[in-house]
Design a protein around this motif. Structure first.
Motif, PDB file in Angstrom:
ATOM      1  N   MET A   1       0.843  -1.170   0.000  1.00 54.07           N
ATOM      2  CA  MET A   1       0.000   0.000   0.000  1.00 54.07           C
ATOM      3  C   MET A   1       0.895   1.242   0.000  1.00 54.07           C
ATOM      4  SD  MET A   1      -3.071   0.722   2.521  1.00 54.07           S
ATOM      5  CE  MET A   1      -3.398   2.320   3.074  1.00 54.07           C
ATOM      6  N   ASN A   2       0.578   2.129  -0.871  1.00 59.25           N
ATOM      7  CA  ASN A   2       1.377   3.348  -1.035  1.00 59.25           C
ATOM      8  C   ASN A   2       0.834   4.437  -0.104  1.00 59.25           C
ATOM      9  OD1 ASN A   2       2.940   5.420  -1.856  1.00 59.25           O
ATOM     10  ND2 ASN A   2       2.379   5.283  -4.017  1.00 59.25           N
ATOM     11  N   THR A   3       1.647   4.905   0.832  1.00 59.10           N
ATOM     12  CA  THR A   3       1.200   5.931   1.782  1.00 59.10           C
ATOM     13  C   THR A   3       1.189   7.323   1.178  1.00 59.10           C
ATOM     14  OG1 THR A   3       3.443   6.200   2.618  1.00 59.10           O
ATOM     15  CG2 THR A   3       1.997   4.637   3.772  1.00 59.10           C
ATOM     16  N   PHE A   4       1.795   7.500   0.034  1.00 58.16           N
ATOM     17  CA  PHE A   4       1.845   8.808  -0.610  1.00 58.16           C
ATOM     18  C   PHE A   4       0.840   8.924  -1.760  1.00 58.16           C
ATOM     19  CE2 PHE A   4       6.077   8.159   1.215  1.00 58.16           C
ATOM     20  CZ  PHE A   4       6.117   9.271   2.050  1.00 58.16           C
ATOM     21  N   ALA A   5      -0.183   8.126  -1.759  1.00 58.72           N
ATOM     22  CA  ALA A   5      -1.155   8.117  -2.852  1.00 58.72           C
ATOM     23  C   ALA A   5      -1.940   9.427  -2.906  1.00 58.72           C
ATOM     24  CB  ALA A   5      -2.102   6.946  -2.702  1.00 58.72           C
ATOM     25  N   HIS A   6      -2.176  10.057  -1.766  1.00 61.36           N
ATOM     26  CA  HIS A   6      -2.952  11.288  -1.728  1.00 61.36           C
ATOM     27  C   HIS A   6      -2.076  12.513  -1.483  1.00 61.36           C
ATOM     28  CE1 HIS A   6      -6.622   9.009  -1.879  1.00 61.36           C
ATOM     29  NE2 HIS A   6      -6.174   8.226  -0.902  1.00 61.36           N
ATOM     30  N   ALA A   7      -0.808  12.404  -1.725  1.00 61.84           N
ATOM     31  CA  ALA A   7       0.126  13.500  -1.463  1.00 61.84           C
ATOM     32  C   ALA A   7      -0.112  14.687  -2.393  1.00 61.84           C
ATOM     33  CB  ALA A   7       1.563  13.009  -1.591  1.00 61.84           C
ATOM     34  N   GLY A   8      -0.824  14.518  -3.481  1.00 60.40           N
ATOM     35  CA  GLY A   8      -1.088  15.608  -4.407  1.00 60.40           C
ATOM     36  C   GLY A   8      -2.072  16.639  -3.876  1.00 60.40           C
ATOM     37  N   PHE A   9      -2.778  16.322  -2.813  1.00 58.81           N
ATOM     38  CA  PHE A   9      -3.766  17.255  -2.255  1.00 58.81           C
ATOM     39  C   PHE A   9      -3.216  18.138  -1.141  1.00 58.81           C
ATOM     40  CE2 PHE A   9      -6.442  13.897  -4.029  1.00 58.81           C
ATOM     41  CZ  PHE A   9      -7.256  14.668  -4.843  1.00 58.81           C
ATOM     42  N   TRP A  10      -1.969  17.990  -0.751  1.00 58.83           N
ATOM     43  CA  TRP A  10      -1.436  18.751   0.380  1.00 58.83           C
ATOM     44  C   TRP A  10      -1.447  20.256   0.152  1.00 58.83           C
ATOM     45  CZ3 TRP A  10       2.649  22.010   0.358  1.00 58.83           C
ATOM     46  CH2 TRP A  10       3.542  21.924  -0.700  1.00 58.83           C
ATOM     47  N   PRO A  11      -1.286  20.814  -1.059  1.00 60.80           N
ATOM     48  CA  PRO A  11      -1.348  22.278  -1.198  1.00 60.80           C
ATOM     49  C   PRO A  11      -2.768  22.828  -1.040  1.00 60.80           C
ATOM     50  CG  PRO A  11      -0.210  21.300  -3.086  1.00 60.80           C
ATOM     51  CD  PRO A  11      -0.823  20.188  -2.305  1.00 60.80           C
ATOM     52  N   VAL A  12      -3.755  21.987  -1.192  1.00 60.21           N
ATOM     53  CA  VAL A  12      -5.141  22.443  -1.117  1.00 60.21           C
ATOM     54  C   VAL A  12      -5.534  22.795   0.320  1.00 60.21           C
ATOM     55  CG1 VAL A  12      -7.536  21.777  -1.537  1.00 60.21           C
ATOM     56  CG2 VAL A  12      -5.753  21.120  -3.158  1.00 60.21           C
ATOM     57  N   ILE A  13      -5.073  22.056   1.267  1.00 63.03           N
ATOM     58  CA  ILE A  13      -5.464  22.261   2.664  1.00 63.03           C
ATOM     59  C   ILE A  13      -5.032  23.630   3.181  1.00 63.03           C
ATOM     60  CG2 ILE A  13      -5.184  21.401   5.024  1.00 63.03           C
ATOM     61  CD1 ILE A  13      -5.105  18.565   3.760  1.00 63.03           C
ATOM     62  N   PRO A  14      -3.771  24.050   3.013  1.00 66.20           N
ATOM     63  CA  PRO A  14      -3.414  25.401   3.464  1.00 66.20           C
ATOM     64  C   PRO A  14      -4.166  26.491   2.702  1.00 66.20           C
ATOM     65  CG  PRO A  14      -1.435  24.101   3.074  1.00 66.20           C
ATOM     66  CD  PRO A  14      -2.594  23.301   2.575  1.00 66.20           C
ATOM     67  N   LEU A  15      -4.433  26.252   1.434  1.00 66.76           N
ATOM     68  CA  LEU A  15      -5.186  27.230   0.648  1.00 66.76           C
ATOM     69  C   LEU A  15      -6.608  27.386   1.193  1.00 66.76           C
ATOM     70  CD1 LEU A  15      -5.285  29.066  -1.853  1.00 66.76           C
ATOM     71  CD2 LEU A  15      -6.068  27.079  -3.146  1.00 66.76           C
ATOM     72  N   VAL A  16      -7.257  26.293   1.516  1.00 67.21           N
ATOM     73  CA  VAL A  16      -8.611  26.348   2.074  1.00 67.21           C
ATOM     74  C   VAL A  16      -8.606  27.056   3.424  1.00 67.21           C
ATOM     75  CG1 VAL A  16     -10.488  24.930   3.007  1.00 67.21           C
ATOM     76  CG2 VAL A  16      -9.462  24.357   0.804  1.00 67.21           C
ATOM     77  N   TRP A  17      -7.636  26.712   4.278  1.00 59.46           N
ATOM     78  CA  TRP A  17      -7.559  27.386   5.581  1.00 59.46           C
ATOM     79  C   TRP A  17      -7.270  28.869   5.411  1.00 59.46           C
ATOM     80  CZ3 TRP A  17      -9.529  26.327   9.979  1.00 59.46           C
ATOM     81  CH2 TRP A  17      -9.748  25.012  10.354  1.00 59.46           C
ATOM     82  N   GLY A  18      -6.413  29.221   4.477  1.00 57.79           N
ATOM     83  CA  GLY A  18      -6.119  30.632   4.224  1.00 57.79           C
ATOM     84  C   GLY A  18      -7.355  31.388   3.771  1.00 57.79           C
ATOM     85  N   LEU A  19      -8.117  30.801   2.855  1.00 59.22           N
ATOM     86  CA  LEU A  19      -9.359  31.438   2.397  1.00 59.22           C
ATOM     87  C   LEU A  19     -10.381  31.542   3.524  1.00 59.22           C
ATOM     88  CD1 LEU A  19      -9.733  29.827  -1.134  1.00 59.22           C
ATOM     89  CD2 LEU A  19      -9.101  32.190  -0.587  1.00 59.22           C
ATOM     90  N   PHE A  20     -10.409  30.535   4.378  1.00 65.48           N
ATOM     91  CA  PHE A  20     -11.319  30.581   5.519  1.00 65.48           C
ATOM     92  C   PHE A  20     -11.001  31.768   6.414  1.00 65.48           C
ATOM     93  CE2 PHE A  20     -11.874  29.516  10.036  1.00 65.48           C
ATOM     94  CZ  PHE A  20     -13.256  29.419  10.086  1.00 65.48           C
ATOM     95  N   TRP A  21      -9.721  31.963   6.748  1.00 68.09           N
ATOM     96  CA  TRP A  21      -9.350  33.064   7.635  1.00 68.09           C
ATOM     97  C   TRP A  21      -9.519  34.424   6.965  1.00 68.09           C
ATOM     98  CZ3 TRP A  21      -9.849  32.497  12.419  1.00 68.09           C
ATOM     99  CH2 TRP A  21      -9.605  31.273  13.024  1.00 68.09           C
ATOM    100  N   VAL A  22      -9.316  34.500   5.663  1.00 69.30           N
ATOM    101  CA  VAL A  22      -9.589  35.750   4.945  1.00 69.30           C
ATOM    102  C   VAL A  22     -11.077  36.073   5.027  1.00 69.30           C
ATOM    103  CG1 VAL A  22      -9.663  36.778   2.635  1.00 69.30           C
ATOM    104  CG2 VAL A  22      -7.598  35.629   3.413  1.00 69.30           C
ATOM    105  N   ALA A  23     -11.920  35.067   4.890  1.00 69.61           N
ATOM    106  CA  ALA A  23     -13.367  35.278   4.991  1.00 69.61           C
ATOM    107  C   ALA A  23     -13.761  35.704   6.401  1.00 69.61           C
ATOM    108  CB  ALA A  23     -14.115  34.004   4.587  1.00 69.61           C
ATOM    109  N   VAL A  24     -13.144  35.107   7.420  1.00 66.59           N
ATOM    110  CA  VAL A  24     -13.457  35.480   8.806  1.00 66.59           C
ATOM    111  C   VAL A  24     -13.079  36.939   9.065  1.00 66.59           C
ATOM    112  CG1 VAL A  24     -12.786  35.079  11.219  1.00 66.59           C
ATOM    113  CG2 VAL A  24     -13.356  33.152   9.746  1.00 66.59           C
ATOM    114  N   VAL A  25     -11.896  37.339   8.628  1.00 75.36           N
ATOM    115  CA  VAL A  25     -11.453  38.728   8.823  1.00 75.36           C
ATOM    116  C   VAL A  25     -12.335  39.687   8.032  1.00 75.36           C
ATOM    117  CG1 VAL A  25      -9.549  40.327   8.395  1.00 75.36           C
ATOM    118  CG2 VAL A  25      -9.097  38.100   9.413  1.00 75.36           C
TER     119      VAL A  25
END
Length: 79
Positions: A1-25
């Motif tokens: 089993m390859n543990t890095f199969a979903h490694a392509g989505f890692w840039p999306v998580i910080p982007l979503v959190w960044g947009l969330f905090w921009v919306a909160v502010v």
């Protein structure tokens, strides 16, 4: 089993959190400005008296002549 199969989505998580905090502010700034503008609705010294006259006129407590006479006195016009 390859543990890095979903490694392509890692840039999306910080982007979503960044947009969330921009919306909160942005929402916080919008609410703060809205609160500050709430007290500035009446700009003239006679605005509250004019509002009361308009409400009384709308309820039928005075006729057209009384309303316009009192409004002209408030606005400083000669009758």
């Amino acid at each position: 089993m390859n543990t890095f199969a979903h490694a392509g989505f890692w840039p999306v998580i910080p982007l979503v959190w960044g947009l969330f905090w921009v919306a909160v502010v942005a929402f916080g700034l919008w609410a703060w400005r809205k609160k500050g503008q709430a007290g500035r609705t009446e700009t003239t010294p006679t605005a509250s008296a004019e509002r009361i006259l308009a409400e009384r006129y709308a309820r039928g407590e005075m006729n057209d002549d009384e309303y316009f006479e009192k409004m002209s006195v408030l606005k400083g016009a000669t009758s």
